[in-house]
Design a protein around this motif. Sequence first.
Motif, short mmCIF file in Angstrom:
data_model
loop_
_atom_site.label_atom_id
_atom_site.label_comp_id
_atom_site.label_asym_id
_atom_site.label_seq_id
_atom_site.Cartn_x
_atom_site.Cartn_y
_atom_site.Cartn_z
N TRP A 112 0.13 4.20 19.17
CA TRP A 112 1.37 4.54 19.87
C TRP A 112 2.47 3.51 19.62
O TRP A 112 3.63 3.84 19.48
CB TRP A 112 1.10 4.65 21.37
N ASP A 113 2.08 2.24 19.52
CA ASP A 113 3.06 1.17 19.47
C ASP A 113 3.37 0.67 18.07
O ASP A 113 4.44 0.09 17.86
CB ASP A 113 2.57 -0.02 20.31
N THR A 114 2.48 0.85 17.14
CA THR A 114 2.69 0.23 15.83
C THR A 114 1.99 1.04 14.75
O THR A 114 1.33 2.05 15.03
CB THR A 114 2.17 -1.22 15.84
N PHE A 115 2.12 0.57 13.51
CA PHE A 115 1.42 1.20 12.39
C PHE A 115 0.76 0.10 11.56
O PHE A 115 1.16 -1.07 11.59
CB PHE A 115 2.39 2.03 11.53
N ILE A 116 -0.23 0.48 10.80
CA ILE A 116 -0.98 -0.43 9.94
C ILE A 116 -1.06 0.18 8.56
O ILE A 116 -1.33 1.37 8.41
CB ILE A 116 -2.40 -0.68 10.50
N CYS A 117 -0.82 -0.65 7.54
CA CYS A 117 -0.89 -0.19 6.16
C CYS A 117 -2.23 -0.64 5.55
O CYS A 117 -2.59 -1.81 5.63
CB CYS A 117 0.26 -0.76 5.33
N THR A 118 -2.91 0.29 4.93
CA THR A 118 -4.13 -0.01 4.18
C THR A 118 -3.78 -0.04 2.71
O THR A 118 -3.38 0.97 2.13
CB THR A 118 -5.21 1.06 4.45
N CYS A 119 -3.92 -1.21 2.10
CA CYS A 119 -3.46 -1.41 0.72
C CYS A 119 -4.59 -1.40 -0.29
O CYS A 119 -4.36 -1.68 -1.48
CB CYS A 119 -2.70 -2.74 0.61
N GLY A 151 -6.97 -0.79 -3.17
CA GLY A 151 -6.89 -0.01 -4.39
C GLY A 151 -5.49 0.22 -4.91
O GLY A 151 -5.31 0.93 -5.91
N THR A 152 -4.48 -0.38 -4.28
CA THR A 152 -3.10 -0.17 -4.73
C THR A 152 -2.63 -1.25 -5.69
O THR A 152 -1.66 -1.05 -6.42
CB THR A 152 -2.14 -0.11 -3.53
N GLY A 153 -3.26 -2.41 -5.66
CA GLY A 153 -2.77 -3.55 -6.45
C GLY A 153 -1.72 -4.36 -5.74
O GLY A 153 -1.08 -5.23 -6.34
N TYR A 154 -1.52 -4.08 -4.45
CA TYR A 154 -0.50 -4.76 -3.67
C TYR A 154 -1.11 -5.24 -2.36
O TYR A 154 -2.17 -4.77 -1.93
CB TYR A 154 0.71 -3.85 -3.40
N THR A 155 -0.42 -6.16 -1.70
CA THR A 155 -0.92 -6.71 -0.45
C THR A 155 0.26 -6.95 0.48
O THR A 155 1.42 -6.75 0.12
CB THR A 155 -1.68 -8.02 -0.72
N GLY A 156 -0.06 -7.40 1.69
CA GLY A 156 0.98 -7.64 2.69
C GLY A 156 0.96 -6.59 3.77
O GLY A 156 0.25 -5.58 3.69
N ALA A 157 1.76 -6.81 4.78
CA ALA A 157 1.79 -5.90 5.93
C ALA A 157 2.26 -4.51 5.55
O ALA A 157 1.87 -3.52 6.18
CB ALA A 157 2.70 -6.47 7.02
N THR A 158 3.10 -4.39 4.50
CA THR A 158 3.58 -3.08 4.06
C THR A 158 3.22 -2.81 2.60
O THR A 158 3.87 -1.98 1.96
CB THR A 158 5.10 -2.99 4.25
N CYS A 159 2.21 -3.48 2.07
CA CYS A 159 1.78 -3.31 0.67
C CYS A 159 2.95 -3.54 -0.28
O CYS A 159 3.15 -2.80 -1.25
CB CYS A 159 1.18 -1.92 0.44
N HIS A 160 3.71 -4.58 0.00
CA HIS A 160 4.94 -4.84 -0.76
C HIS A 160 4.72 -5.79 -1.92
O HIS A 160 5.35 -5.66 -2.97
CB HIS A 160 5.99 -5.41 0.20
N THR A 161 3.81 -6.74 -1.78
CA THR A 161 3.68 -7.84 -2.74
C THR A 161 2.55 -7.55 -3.71
O THR A 161 1.43 -7.24 -3.30
CB THR A 161 3.40 -9.15 -2.00
N SER A 162 2.85 -7.68 -4.99
CA SER A 162 1.83 -7.44 -6.01
C SER A 162 0.81 -8.58 -6.01
O SER A 162 1.15 -9.75 -5.82
CB SER A 162 2.48 -7.33 -7.40
N ILE A 163 -0.46 -8.24 -6.24
CA ILE A 163 -1.50 -9.26 -6.31
C ILE A 163 -1.68 -9.76 -7.73
O ILE A 163 -2.50 -10.66 -7.96
CB ILE A 163 -2.84 -8.70 -5.78
N TYR A 164 -0.94 -9.20 -8.68
CA TYR A 164 -1.09 -9.59 -10.08
C TYR A 164 0.12 -10.39 -10.55
O TYR A 164 1.22 -10.30 -9.98
CB TYR A 164 -1.26 -8.35 -10.97
N GLU A 165 -0.09 -11.15 -11.62
CA GLU A 165 0.98 -11.94 -12.21
C GLU A 165 1.87 -11.01 -13.04
O GLU A 165 1.46 -9.94 -13.49
CB GLU A 165 0.41 -13.05 -13.09
N PRO A 166 3.12 -11.44 -13.28
CA PRO A 166 4.06 -10.54 -13.99
C PRO A 166 3.83 -10.47 -15.49
O PRO A 166 4.32 -9.54 -16.13
CB PRO A 166 5.43 -11.15 -13.67
N SER A 167 3.11 -11.43 -16.08
CA SER A 167 3.00 -11.45 -17.54
C SER A 167 1.80 -12.29 -17.96
O SER A 167 1.23 -13.03 -17.17
CB SER A 167 4.28 -12.02 -18.16
#
Length: 1351
Positions: free
Chosen positions: A570-577, A579-595
Motif C-alpha cells: 500500500w505504501d511503497t513499491f519494490i523493484c526486483t532486478c 537477471g536484468t544486468g542492473y542493480t539499485g532501488a529502481t534497477c538503474h545502475t548497470s553491474i557491468y563495466e562500459p568497455s
Amino acid sequence: MHLRRPAPGSTLLPAALWIFCRVNVVYGALPTSQKCDEALASPLPHTAFTSSSVFTNGYAPGYAKLNRRGGAGGWSPLDSDHYQWLQVDLGSRRQVSAIATQGRYSSSDWTTRYRLLYSDTGRNWKPYHQDGNIWAFSGNSNSESAVRHELQQGIVARFLRLVPLDWSEEGRIGLRIEIYGCSYWSDVINFDGQGVISYRFKVKKMKIIKDVIALKFKTSESDGVILHGEGQQGDYITLELHKAKLVLQINLGGNQYGSILGHTSVSSGSLLDDHHWHSLVIERYRRNVNFTLDTHTQHFRTNGEFDHLDLDYELSFGGMPYSGKPLGGGRKNFKGCMESINYNGDNITDLARRKKLDTSSFRNLSFSCMETHSFPVFFNATSFLQLPGRANHNTVSVGFQFRTWNPDGLLLFSNLDEGTLEIVLEGGKVAVHVNATRMAKNNLLDVSSGSNLNDGQWHAVRLVAKENFAMLTVDGDESSAVRTTSPLTIATGGTYHLGGYFLQTLFPPTQHSFQGCMQAILLDDQSADLHAVEKGIVGAFENVSLDMCAIIDRCMPNHCEHGGRCKQTWDTFICTCDGTGYTGATCHTSIYEPSCEAYKHLGRSSDTYWVDPDGSGPLGPFKVNCNMTEDKVWTTVMNNLPAQTSVIGSSRDRRTVLQVNYSASMDQVTAITTSSEHCEQHLSYSCRMSRLLNTPEGIPYTWWVGRGSDKHFYWGGSGPGIQKCACGIDRNCTDPKYDCNCDADHKQWRDDSGLLVYKDHLPVSQVAVGDTNRPGSEAKLTVGPLRCQGDGNYWNAASFTTPSSYLHFATFQGETSADISFYFKTSAPYGVFLENLGNTDFIRLELKSTTVVSFSFDVGNGPVELTVHSATPVNDDQWHRLVAERNVKEAVLQLDLSYRASRPAPPQGHTRLELFSQLYVGKPASLTCRDSAAGGQRGFLGCIRALRMNGVTLDLEERAKMTPGVKPGCQGHCTSYGMYCRNGGKCVEKYNGYSCDCGATAYDGPFCTQDVGGFFEAGTLVKYNFLSEPAAAAAANMDARMLALPLGPQEVNLTKEEVAFSFSTSNAPAILMYVSSWTQDSLAVLLRQNGSLQVRYQLGGLKEPFSIDVDQRNLANGQPHSINMSRVNRSVNIQLDHYPPVSYTLPNSSDTQFNLVKTLFLGKVFETGHVDQELIERYNTPGFVGCLSRVQFNGVAPLKHALRSPAGAPAAPTQEDQRTDRQPAAPASYQGKLVESNCGASPLTLPPMSAATDPWHLDNTDAEFPFNEERVIPDGVNRNSAIIGGIIAVVIFTILCTLVFLIRYMFRHKGTYHTNEAKGSGESGGESADTAIMGTDNPETIDESKKEWFI
C-alpha cells in the motif's frame, strides 16, 4: 508547488515523422487563443459554496472568496479537525489550472496544509495526484497573504473540495479561496454495454500509414472493448480494458509465415475502473507508435515487416462489430462514457450526435453520462467504520466489495452475543474465523477462499453463517464457494466494524487494520446507508474518507527500469532486478563495466565479458571478446556470416543480399564504435569470373551497407569516396586497367580483401552481390568480426588549474532518475566537482574536506545532503571513483566501491528534479557571476575523468580545448594504476592511460603476468653474456661499479644475487642454470641423479664448491616447480614451490664477492676457460630436457631475451668467436631447438610432503619457523643425505661390479672442454653414484648421440 514539466521520454520517433499535430479534442474544447487563467470562484453566488460545518453564520462558506472581507472575513468550521471540508460548485465542468488560498481576514485563523478533491457530480471524489502520491498543498502562514499553486496536471471538474490537514496553532481553520481556469465543453456519449458506434470508411478498404486516435473515457467496469478494426489480410487494431488496465493490440501484418509474427500488445494504466475521466491518445506512423494515457507516454515499434494498417469497411467504438469476424471469444462491450472521440481529424461524437454514423445497435442513445451509484469508503492503517446490524439474530449475512494491495488486513469484525466473527485477508486469501461460545462450549469455524486478492482489483465477498452451516463466496463464483456443516451456533451482536478494530475484547482479531477501499456493504441483508453515516445520523468512523477510493498503483507508471519487475504494497513499491544486468532501488545502475578498457584497468585478463557502453542508458548489456595486449585493448564483436560464404546466381538486376547479424544489436555495436579510438573490419571477396566494383556504367556490381543503412562503394583496404580495392590503392592489381583484382573477370580464382577502418561506417550489416549469374562465375564472401580498440570515454579527462576555472554543459535532465559517476584526482583539500541549479531545485557534488565527499540536492522537499567519510585522505593525487544516484526511492553516494551512504526518499513529496541552469563542472554554478566569498564554496583543483551522467559521457577534453584555465587530458595515471604492473613491470604514462613495460622482466602481457618460457630439447642451451674479456681486464684494474654494462647488472663484482625461475622435467641429472666468471667463481642450480635440487656456490676461498641440497624429493617428476633464491654476502635464502623459505650460510672461509661475472647458461654449459669440472662431467650431457619459464637473474631475463632476439633465430657462437672470445652481436643467444612455451609455469599440483622428507616439517619438538642455516653442516653435506646416501652407495657398489663393461663402453670417447681434461670422479659423503659423461675431443661440438645410463 510549481508547474512541472512532463518527464522526457526517449522518443522512438524522429520529430520529422510527427508532421501531423496531436488533436486537442482529447482535452475537450479548450480555448487556444488565450491563457486558461480566469478567476472561476469569485463570480459564483454564495449558494455555490458549501461546507462540512459552520462556526456561526458570519463564517458561512459563501464568504470564502479570495480578498473578500464579507461576513467574518472567510469560512471557519464548527470544529477544527480532519473531517472538515469546503466545497465549490463551478456550475459546469471547467478546466482548472491553479488554486489560491488565504486565511480568514484579520484573524489568527488560516490553513497551513490541505488536500484537493474533485468530481463531476459532487460524489465519488478523486484526490488530486502529483508525483505518484495524493498531493498535500502547502497553505498559508498568516491571514492576509495569498498562496497560489499551479496544477502540474490540469483537471476538468465541476465540483472542488478542499480538505484542511493542518492549520494555525494560534487559532482555528480559516479559508478564502480562488479557483483559476477556463471553460470546457465536449460531446459525451453513454455506452450501455450493448450499443456500438460504427465509423464507415469512404472506400471499402483502407490502407492507412498513419493514425491519430484520441478520446476520453470513464467507467466502473474492469473489462470492455473501446475500439476495434480489422482487415481480411489479418491486420487489426483493438483497444480494450482488461482487469482495469488498457491494452492496445495492433497487427500490421507479417511475412509469409503468417500474421501472428506481426502481433504487438502493449498495456498501460491501472485501476481505470474508478469512474473518473482518463484521456487517451494513440499516434502511429508506419510501425512507430506513441501510446499516451493520462500524460504517461509509451513509445514502441510494432512487430512484423509492414507499415500499413489494412482495414475493411469500418472502425467500431464501444465494442466488437456485429458484422465483423470475432477476434476472440469472451470479450465484453464497453460500458461507461466516452467524450471527444477523434479519429484522424473526424469528430466521432459530433458525427454520432448529428446521426452521420450507424448507432442502430443502441437501445437508447444518450449524450449525457450516466453516473454510478456506488459509495466507496477509503481506509488507512488507523481507520475503522462502525455500522449497526440486527442484534441477537441466529444468522449472519454480510457482503461487501474491497480492493487493496496488501496481502493481509482486517475486513470485518463483530462481537457476537457470545463469541466473535472475523473476516480477514491472509496471504491474499479471504479467511473467516468464528469463535462462538454457548453453554461453556466453544464452536470454532475457520474457512478461507480465493487467491491473490491483493491485486488492486475489486473483489466481492459474501458470507452466510447460521446454525451448523456456513458458506463463503468470493467474486460471485458459486461453484467455488466454501461450505461447511460444522457444529455452530450464532447469535449476532448488532454492531459491525469494517476496516479496523482497536478496542479491547476477550477474543481480539488476528488483524487490526486494513488499507484499501470498500463499497456495496451489506450487513444482515440490509445495505449500509453511508450517506446517513456521512451526515452523522448512524454509525461512527475514524480517519475514514467517505465517497472516495484513493488507492494508488505505485507500479504504474513502472519506475523499475531496464525490465525490472515491480511489486508493491500500500505504501511503497519494490523493484526486483534479478537477471536484468542492473542493480539499485529502481534497477538503474548497470553491474557491468562500459568497455574492455575498463575491465583491463581493474586488472582483468583477456576473456569474454559483458559490457554496457551507456551504463544506465537504454542500451542493455551484451557480450564481447576482450583481448588485453601490452599497449592496446581490443574489443571483438562476432557476426554470424560463415567465412567463405558462396554466392551464385546473382545479377545486377537481382542482387543477392547477405545479411550480417552480430552478437549485439546495431545500436549496441554503434555504441562501441562511437566510443572507440579505432575500429576495423576485414572484408574479403574471392571471385572467379565475378566482377566486384567497376562496371561499364560505373555502378558497382557489389556494395556493402554499414551504419545508418547507407550504401558504400569502396572495399577493404580503401577508403570512403574511393571506389577501389586495396590493390587499386597500392597499384598492384592483377590487371592494371582495373582497381580490383576481381574486376579483371578472370577464370582463375582471385581475391580482393582488406580492412575497413572508417569507424563511422562500421559495422557491415549487409553485402549485396551482383555478378555471379554467368556460367562458371562464383564468389565467396567473408566478413570478419568487428574489432575496436581504445575507449575515448574512459580516458576523457580535463585538468582544472585555477580555482576559478570551470566547464559548462547543457542542463542535466534527470527528473525522476539521475546517476553521476566520474574519477577525480586532486591534492587540494576541497572543491566543488559539479553543480546544476533550478528555481529552488539543485544538485551538487563536492569535496568538503580531505576525507569527506558530499552529494546534495533539492527536488522541492528541502535540501538533502549525503556524505561519505574516507578512512584515508582522498587528496593524495591518486584516482578515486565517485558514484551518486538519486531516484524516486532513494539517494546513494559511493566512493571507491568502499564507502557508501544512502537515504530513502520521503514517502510523500516532490519526486521530480527540475533544473534550468547550465551544468557547471569544476566550480559552483552560483560562483560564475560573482567571486567566492571567504569561507564559501570554492572551485575544484585537479583532474576529472570519465564524467558520465545518466549513461551519457560528457566530452571534457573537447570543451577544455576552448576554455581558459582548463587543460584537456590528465597525467599521473601510474600513481593509481601502477600497482597493476606486476613482477617488476614499470608503469609508463600515456596521454589516455598507461601501459606496463615488461622489458626488464621475465614476463609479458598487459600487466607483466604472462610467463615467458621455453621448451628445451636435448642439447639446447641459452647463453647470456654479461662481460667481455676486454671489459673484464678493465674491471680488474678499476672500480667495477664505475662500469656501465648493457642489459646486465650494474655491478660486475657481485655481493648479492636474485635468482627466480620455474621448471618442469622428467629427466635427471641436468643443469638448470650456470653462471660463470672470468675468475674461478661460479654459481650453479642443478638436478642431481636422483632428481633432487642442488645449489653450488664457488666464490673463492674454498677448495671445493659449497653445495646446498635444497630438497631430497625427486623434482624430475614432470610437474612444475619454482625456485626463488637470493644471496647477500654469506646469507643465502631459498624458497622452493609454495613452501616457506629456508636460510643457509656460506662458510666463513668463503669469499662474499662474485667476481667478474661472465656468462649465464640455461639447460647446458658450453663454456671456455675455467668451469666446475665435476659439474661438467656429471650433469652436462645430454642437457636439460623440459621447460624453463620466467627466468630472472639480477634484473636480467636471459630466456626472454633469447626468445625475443631481433633476428628471430638462434645466434650460436662461431669458431671465430671462441678463438677471439668475441661476444655475439646480441647478449642473448641460443643453440639447438628452443620452442616458446610456458609449460614450466603451470599451476603446482604436488601432494603434501611426508614428515620424513619434508625439510619444513615440524614434529613435536620445540623447533620454530623459519629453520636456519644449521640445517647445512660446514662441509656441505646434509646429515639426512649422508645416511640415505650411504645406504645407496652400498647398493650401487655391488651393482657397479656387474656394469664395468658397460660403463667402460660408455666412456671410451673421453674428451675435453678446451684445456680442461675430464677426471675420474669418486663418490663423496654418501652421494649417489652419478656417472659423468664427458664431451668429445672436439672443443666445438659435443656428441649428443651417446645415451646416459644410471641406476
